[in-house]
Design a protein around this motif. Sequence first.
Motif, PDB file in Angstrom:
ATOM      1  N   LEU A 148       0.843  -1.207   0.000  1.00 16.60           N
ATOM      2  CA  LEU A 148       0.000   0.000   0.000  1.00 16.60           C
ATOM      3  C   LEU A 148       0.872   1.249   0.000  1.00 16.60           C
ATOM      4  CD1 LEU A 148      -2.485  -1.227   2.749  1.00 16.60           C
ATOM      5  CD2 LEU A 148      -3.057  -0.878   0.329  1.00 16.60           C
ATOM      6  N   GLU A 149       0.596   2.168  -0.925  1.00 14.65           N
ATOM      7  CA  GLU A 149       1.378   3.405  -1.026  1.00 14.65           C
ATOM      8  C   GLU A 149       0.423   4.589  -1.087  1.00 14.65           C
ATOM      9  OE1 GLU A 149       4.573   4.701  -1.003  1.00 14.65           O
ATOM     10  OE2 GLU A 149       3.481   6.563  -1.360  1.00 14.65           O
ATOM     11  N   MET A 150       0.687   5.609  -0.264  1.00 13.73           N
ATOM     12  CA  MET A 150      -0.265   6.731  -0.210  1.00 13.73           C
ATOM     13  C   MET A 150      -0.169   7.658  -1.429  1.00 13.73           C
ATOM     14  SD  MET A 150       1.104   9.159   2.829  1.00 13.73           S
ATOM     15  CE  MET A 150       2.652  10.027   2.798  1.00 13.73           C
ATOM     16  N   TYR A 151       0.987   7.713  -2.096  1.00 11.65           N
ATOM     17  CA  TYR A 151       1.109   8.574  -3.280  1.00 11.65           C
ATOM     18  C   TYR A 151       0.667   7.830  -4.530  1.00 11.65           C
ATOM     19  CZ  TYR A 151       3.419  12.155  -0.541  1.00 11.65           C
ATOM     20  OH  TYR A 151       3.683  13.120   0.382  1.00 11.65           O
ATOM     21  N   PRO A 152       0.366   8.579  -5.611  1.00 11.39           N
ATOM     22  CA  PRO A 152      -0.091   7.898  -6.831  1.00 11.39           C
ATOM     23  C   PRO A 152       1.021   7.184  -7.590  1.00 11.39           C
ATOM     24  CG  PRO A 152      -0.301  10.294  -7.053  1.00 11.39           C
ATOM     25  CD  PRO A 152       0.234  10.044  -5.690  1.00 11.39           C
ATOM     26  N   LYS A 153       2.272   7.303  -7.104  1.00 10.75           N
ATOM     27  CA  LYS A 153       3.390   6.655  -7.797  1.00 10.75           C
ATOM     28  C   LYS A 153       4.338   6.041  -6.779  1.00 10.75           C
ATOM     29  CE  LYS A 153       6.675   7.826 -11.430  1.00 10.75           C
ATOM     30  NZ  LYS A 153       7.510   8.913 -11.918  1.00 10.75           N
ATOM     31  N   ALA A 154       4.937   4.923  -7.129  1.00 14.70           N
ATOM     32  CA  ALA A 154       5.895   4.282  -6.210  1.00 14.70           C
ATOM     33  C   ALA A 154       7.231   5.025  -6.254  1.00 14.70           C
ATOM     34  CB  ALA A 154       6.094   2.823  -6.620  1.00 14.70           C
ATOM     35  N   GLY A 155       8.046   4.792  -5.255  1.00 19.32           N
ATOM     36  CA  GLY A 155       9.412   5.364  -5.264  1.00 19.32           C
ATOM     37  C   GLY A 155       9.775   6.063  -3.974  1.00 19.32           C
ATOM     38  N   GLY A 156       8.784   6.643  -3.290  1.00 23.86           N
ATOM     39  CA  GLY A 156       9.076   7.359  -2.046  1.00 23.86           C
ATOM     40  C   GLY A 156      10.073   8.465  -2.281  1.00 23.86           C
ATOM     41  N   ARG A 157      11.142   8.462  -1.485  1.00 28.62           N
ATOM     42  CA  ARG A 157      12.149   9.513  -1.644  1.00 28.62           C
ATOM     43  C   ARG A 157      13.050   9.274  -2.861  1.00 28.62           C
ATOM     44  NH1 ARG A 157      14.464   9.193   4.056  1.00 28.62           N
ATOM     45  NH2 ARG A 157      12.994   7.477   4.268  1.00 28.62           N
ATOM     46  N   MET A 158      12.842   8.172  -3.577  1.00 28.43           N
ATOM     47  CA  MET A 158      13.562   7.962  -4.848  1.00 28.43           C
ATOM     48  C   MET A 158      12.614   8.227  -6.033  1.00 28.43           C
ATOM     49  SD  MET A 158      15.704   4.552  -3.876  1.00 28.43           S
ATOM     50  CE  MET A 158      16.459   4.255  -5.473  1.00 28.43           C
ATOM     51  N   GLN A 159      11.618   9.046  -5.773  1.00 32.98           N
ATOM     52  CA  GLN A 159      10.633   9.394  -6.805  1.00 32.98           C
ATOM     53  C   GLN A 159      11.315  10.092  -7.986  1.00 32.98           C
ATOM     54  OE1 GLN A 159       7.502   8.813  -8.034  1.00 32.98           O
ATOM     55  NE2 GLN A 159       6.860   9.084  -5.914  1.00 32.98           N
ATOM     56  N   SER A 160      10.791   9.869  -9.187  1.00 34.35           N
ATOM     57  CA  SER A 160      11.346  10.583 -10.343  1.00 34.35           C
ATOM     58  C   SER A 160      10.225  10.984 -11.298  1.00 34.35           C
ATOM     59  CB  SER A 160      12.382   9.712 -11.042  1.00 34.35           C
ATOM     60  OG  SER A 160      11.856   8.429 -11.250  1.00 34.35           O
ATOM     61  N   TYR A 161      10.537  11.892 -12.194  1.00 34.62           N
ATOM     62  CA  TYR A 161       9.526  12.481 -13.086  1.00 34.62           C
ATOM     63  C   TYR A 161      10.069  12.597 -14.494  1.00 34.62           C
ATOM     64  CZ  TYR A 161       7.664  13.859  -8.596  1.00 34.62           C
ATOM     65  OH  TYR A 161       7.200  13.825  -7.307  1.00 34.62           O
ATOM     66  N   GLU A 162       9.173  12.458 -15.459  1.00 31.06           N
ATOM     67  CA  GLU A 162       9.549  12.717 -16.846  1.00 31.06           C
ATOM     68  C   GLU A 162       8.979  14.085 -17.205  1.00 31.06           C
ATOM     69  OE1 GLU A 162       9.608   9.086 -18.935  1.00 31.06           O
ATOM     70  OE2 GLU A 162      10.147  10.136 -20.779  1.00 31.06           O
ATOM     71  N   LEU A 163       9.856  15.020 -17.574  1.00 37.38           N
ATOM     72  CA  LEU A 163       9.397  16.381 -17.880  1.00 37.38           C
ATOM     73  C   LEU A 163       9.092  16.496 -19.366  1.00 37.38           C
ATOM     74  CD1 LEU A 163      12.018  18.486 -15.845  1.00 37.38           C
ATOM     75  CD2 LEU A 163       9.809  17.605 -15.079  1.00 37.38           C
ATOM     76  N   PRO A 164       8.218  17.445 -19.747  1.00 35.95           N
ATOM     77  CA  PRO A 164       7.928  17.639 -21.173  1.00 35.95           C
ATOM     78  C   PRO A 164       9.237  17.878 -21.937  1.00 35.95           C
ATOM     79  CG  PRO A 164       6.523  19.040 -19.800  1.00 35.95           C
ATOM     80  CD  PRO A 164       7.487  18.375 -18.879  1.00 35.95           C
ATOM     81  N   GLY A 165       9.378  17.278 -23.106  1.00 39.93           N
ATOM     82  CA  GLY A 165      10.610  17.452 -23.881  1.00 39.93           C
ATOM     83  C   GLY A 165      11.573  16.291 -23.707  1.00 39.93           C
ATOM     84  N   GLY A 166      11.371  15.486 -22.651  1.00 41.39           N
ATOM     85  CA  GLY A 166      12.186  14.268 -22.518  1.00 41.39           C
ATOM     86  C   GLY A 166      13.231  14.274 -21.422  1.00 41.39           C
ATOM     87  N   TYR A 167      13.259  15.288 -20.570  1.00 40.12           N
ATOM     88  CA  TYR A 167      14.168  15.225 -19.421  1.00 40.12           C
ATOM     89  C   TYR A 167      13.622  14.226 -18.399  1.00 40.12           C
ATOM     90  CZ  TYR A 167      16.765  19.607 -20.421  1.00 40.12           C
ATOM     91  OH  TYR A 167      17.562  20.580 -20.938  1.00 40.12           O
ATOM     92  N   LYS A 168      14.534  13.420 -17.805  1.00 48.15           N
ATOM     93  CA  LYS A 168      14.116  12.523 -16.709  1.00 48.15           C
ATOM     94  C   LYS A 168      14.837  12.982 -15.455  1.00 48.15           C
ATOM     95  CE  LYS A 168      13.634   8.562 -19.719  1.00 48.15           C
ATOM     96  NZ  LYS A 168      14.406   7.481 -20.297  1.00 48.15           N
ATOM     97  N   VAL A 169      14.069  13.424 -14.456  1.00 47.65           N
ATOM     98  CA  VAL A 169      14.725  13.952 -13.247  1.00 47.65           C
ATOM     99  C   VAL A 169      14.225  13.232 -11.997  1.00 47.65           C
ATOM    100  CG1 VAL A 169      15.032  16.247 -14.267  1.00 47.65           C
ATOM    101  CG2 VAL A 169      13.005  15.807 -12.889  1.00 47.65           C
ATOM    102  N   ASP A 170      15.112  13.157 -11.016  1.00 47.42           N
ATOM    103  CA  ASP A 170      14.742  12.619  -9.705  1.00 47.42           C
ATOM    104  C   ASP A 170      14.318  13.781  -8.817  1.00 47.42           C
ATOM    105  OD1 ASP A 170      15.620  10.064 -10.576  1.00 47.42           O
ATOM    106  OD2 ASP A 170      17.676  10.727 -10.269  1.00 47.42           O
ATOM    107  N   ILE A 171      13.822  13.467  -7.600  1.00 47.74           N
ATOM    108  CA  ILE A 171      13.344  14.588  -6.773  1.00 47.74           C
ATOM    109  C   ILE A 171      14.478  15.410  -6.155  1.00 47.74           C
ATOM    110  CG2 ILE A 171      11.047  13.743  -6.143  1.00 47.74           C
ATOM    111  CD1 ILE A 171      12.343  12.916  -3.429  1.00 47.74           C
ATOM    112  N   GLY A 172      15.673  15.095  -6.480  1.00 43.45           N
ATOM    113  CA  GLY A 172      16.810  15.862  -5.970  1.00 43.45           C
ATOM    114  C   GLY A 172      18.073  15.150  -6.364  1.00 43.45           C
ATOM    115  N   LEU A 173      19.162  15.559  -5.757  1.00 43.61           N
ATOM    116  CA  LEU A 173      20.457  14.940  -6.081  1.00 43.61           C
ATOM    117  C   LEU A 173      20.499  13.513  -5.543  1.00 43.61           C
ATOM    118  CD1 LEU A 173      23.917  16.543  -5.705  1.00 43.61           C
ATOM    119  CD2 LEU A 173      23.449  14.363  -4.620  1.00 43.61           C
TER     120      LEU A 173
END
Length: 457
Positions: free
Chosen positions: A32-57
């Motif tokens: 069970l995960e409260m956010y809509p995506k798995a990963g927790g503090r290792m969460q990452s995102y795909e930005l428009p244009g094709g950048y793939k970023v994590d939530i920080g360093l």
Amino acid sequence: MSDYDAIVVGAGIAGLGVASQLQQAGKKTLLLEMYPKAGGRMQSYELPGGYKVDIGLHMIEMGKKGYCHELGTRVGKEFEWAAFSVTLDLYDEGAWHDMQTYIQLTDEEKADFIELMKGIATLEEADFKAWDNRSFGEWLDKNGMTGNLREVWENMSMIMTTIPDVREQSAGECLYIAREALIKGRAVLIAAYPRGGMWGVIGPMVDAFQELGGKLELGARVEQVVFEGNRAVGVRVARKGANPIAREWRFVSTDLVTAPLVVLALPIWHLDKVLDFDREHSPLPGWWLKRIEDIRGERTGLLGYIIGTSRPLYERQVFMSALSSPRTGLPLQAFTPTAFDPGVAPDGRYLLVTDNVAEPWELEDKFNLGRLMEQHWEDVKEMYSFGEDEVDFALPYFTTGCDGLARKPGLTGDFKPDLQAPGVDGLYFAGDTYLGRGLAIEGASRSAILCVESILG
Ligand SMILES: Cc1cc2nc3c(=O)[nH]c(=O)nc-3n(C[C@H](O)[C@H](O)[C@H](O)COP(=O)(O)OP(=O)(O)OC[C@H]3O[C@@H](n4cnc5c(N)ncnc54)[C@H](O)[C@@H]3O)c2cc1C
């Protein structure tokens, strides 16, 4: 008859690791995960244009030689890694220097240094335990560390612990990290970047759990662990939309899901959201509740930027650090994900991720945080010599719960909370705030392995 054999709460690396291994061992497992995506503090995102970023360093100490990688292989997944960063570039007096040329040792100092490294490589668990409650500053003093060599050690131990001051860092933890890196990577600190960023680890772990037949429910917040006497028997879950007035008035409607085994794979500072800390009503012993209350504020903080640019700002495959940034005066950490894996940015575009290590209280005041963010931005522009016209985006981020329990004297090794809840049956914990050594993701992964070993016997 229970709904599941096991319920795991939290789909960070630890929860995914525990859930996959339990499912693999034949236990029907719900994650069970409260956010809509798995990963927790290792969460990452795909930005428009094709950048793939994590939530920080984010880099993972040990890469394919570490516990995070082992967690994947245990459940049939082989993560792909970019080249290791085995050295450190340091910023001092307005310029970047590579570690080797910065240190400049005489032959005699070199010989002493090699002896010291050999000594660290042979340290054992009892040696770390002896230093867990003492500071790394004390260890540096004891070993006569001065000048540029001391500065390099201080940079490395700051990166190992995310704590600025050597007097606040646990020597046991720093020595453990250094020993592992020396044995496995022939350097005091090694780090790797998974291809594709943190999703290169989290994505395959999600797949592993589901391919093994486990059920992952996202957007499902656990409200409380349910006990019958001294035995955990399930959890109450708030599912999205169950109560239309819940958002305004915070009345939460929950469903009961049952299992004879509950694993809380969330940091200790979230435990009071799911466990009753009232001494009269909690089935957990008072000494343990008090210990969690005493240490849950011991965290580390970061603020920084994820920067997309039209020109590479630093091309070496290295981790970068400075003990003091020009304006904020705070330690700096940085690396360029695109130097390790160009695939995380569109063609002709580049990423730099920076952060300043800070005490949580410096970031909890939003006005102070705002000032630090502005100063950090000016620092970064100066340190990497770029103009605003070269910047596609600069995403600010901060956290006051970076990598687990602050690795201070008296908070590492056996001082960390155990993986099994005391005084009750069927309740376990996993994650970077519980038993397990090593830099955060490594510690969280190792705790997931130890937790399952402890459950399965
Ligand atoms: C900005 C940043 C940079 C970092 N950099 C590094 C780095 O370079 N190297 C490194 O090793 N580590 C780094 N870390 C730390 C590392 O990310 C963590 O140590 C690791 O991800 C912790 O994993 P975990 O599974 O223990 O916990 P988490 O990832 O926190 O997972 C806990 C999960 O539980 C969920 N949850 C909480 N409460 C509930 C509830 N009531 N119901 C359902 N779900 C719940 C949360 O949403 C979360 O998904 C960094 C962390 C941050 C934030």
